[in-house]
Design a protein around this motif. Structure first.
Motif: not given
Length: 403
Positions: A388-398, A401-403
């Protein structure tokens, strides 16, 4: 209306009758009103499938429910609050029972302890309503250990001058200490010592009636008072509750399924105390959608209405900004092909607002990639909290637009 009045959940009729019964006991010192109470007012109690009794709630949102599952009130205590525990019976055990109600969870814990240990047991029962505790005296005991709990309840009700007569004859064993707190649980927890409890039973009636007892701020107190290997058990599978546990620095796992379609929730500072992951879709919704925003109660003194209102406001602000909309359960379709064109359009409108072109786009795949490592049996690394923590981090990146 006072917080105590709002927090009380038993049916208005039984509430009035119980008060009248103990007022009569106080004025007349006659044992008959209490001794004959159940036979006189048996229709106010609800027989569940295992032979134990529950009570109807007051009307909430035009609906009346029983305090326990119809499958079995005392069975629910054993299944949801005792079986998930991993007590070390070679040591003393301490339990915090929040929203103790009729005393069934405490009684089940005493039963389990007496079968397995000769050490010392301490249970701190917390219940805001004297009348609800009094119902615990009046209802037939579903197991012998409930008579021990009744004695502790009676002692406290006499101390608070609600009950007058000492009618319970069962003595509390010398190696068992039961403390009864008749007050707002939020105030109780702030007085408790750090690193004190092996288990916390969290059993409020519902999150919508008592969000203050499921808040992030309340759970931070739990984190302070629970032992490193302690376990919290609650019946709810609610996303904001599970999210609050994570934000309060707990690992979380799936609790037993009993009398409901979904399992409850277990939480612990130690991931090794939790066996099973949450369902995949639950993890995704908690991590990515606005439904995963927890209840908050800074100061531990706000009303239920205020807490619900503030969470609604926070969800509105987060939606399409920091969280995917929870409408039509949008996040659970990430990484999936959709055949229903109408539903697909709705889902992708929500995703587009978070810079996610489609359910099968690289951005969508990136968000839920961590779920490819999902195992029903979790461990110290591969578990619901970390995913869950990893998905929250990735959502912020998306979103940024950091990916």
């Amino acid at each position: 209306m006072s917080y105590e009045s709002n927090a009380r959940i038993i049916n208005d009729d039984i509430f009035e009758i119980v008060n009248e019964t103990f007022a009569l006991e106080k004025s007349s010192r006659n044992i008959e009103s209490r001794v004959n109470f159940f036979n006189t007012y048996k229709n106010y109690f609800v027989l569940t499938d295992d032979g134990s009794y529950s009570i109807n709630s007051k009307e909430i949102n035009n609906k009346i429910e029983t305090l326990h599952t119809s499958t079995g009130a005392i069975s629910e205590s054993f299944e949801k609050f005792i079986k998930p525990m991993k007590f070390n019976y070679e040591k003393d055990i301490a339990i915090l029972d929040i929203c103790a109600g009729l005393g069934y969870n405490t009684s089940a814990a005493i039963n389990d302890f007496l079968k397995n240990s000769t050490q010392n047991l301490t249970i701190d029962m917390v219940e805001i309503s004297k009348e609800t505790l009094a119902c615990g005296l009046l209802v037939p005991s579903p197991i012998p250990e409930h008579d021990i709990t009744k004695k502790a309840i009676e002692n406290e009700l006499i101390k608070q001058e609600y009950a007058t007569l000492s009618l319970e004859k069962t003595e509390i064993p010398e190696n068992i200490t039961i403390n009864v707190f008749i007050e707002d649980a939020r105030q109780t927890v702030q007085k408790l010592k750090d690193n004190s409890y092996d288990a916390i039973f969290l059993d409020p009636f519902s999150q919508n009636m008592a969000p203050e007892l499921f808040s992030l701020d309340f759970f931070k107190e739990f984190r302070r008072i629970i032992k490193d290997d302690g376990i919290i058990a609650t019946y709810t599978s609610s996303a904001p509750v599970r999210s609050a546990f994570i934000d309060a620095d707990f690992y979380i796992g799936l609790g037993p399924i009993f009398g409901r379609m979904q399992g409850g929730t277990l939480a612990s500072p130690n991931p090794l105390m939790l066996d099973y992951s949450l369902p995949k879709n639950d993890e995704i919704r908690i991590a990515l959608s606005d439904v995963g925003i927890p209840f908050k109660d800074p100061g531990l003194n706000n009303s239920s209405e205020y807490i619900l209102e503030k969470r609604t406001e926070e969800r509105h602000i987060a939606r399409h900004n920091t969280r995917i909309s929870s409408a039509v359960k949008t996040p659970i379709f990430l990484g999936e092909k959709m055949d229903d064109e109408k539903l697909k359009r709705r889902v992708e409108r929500n995703l587009n607002k978070m810079n996610i072109p489609s359910t099968t786009s690289p951005e969508a795949q990136y968000l839920v990639e961590v779920e490819k490592e999902y195992n029903e049996k979790q461990d110290s690394e591969n578990n619901s909290r970390n995913r869950i923590i990893e998905m929250k981090k990735r959502l912020k990146e998306v979103k940024e637009q950091k990916i």
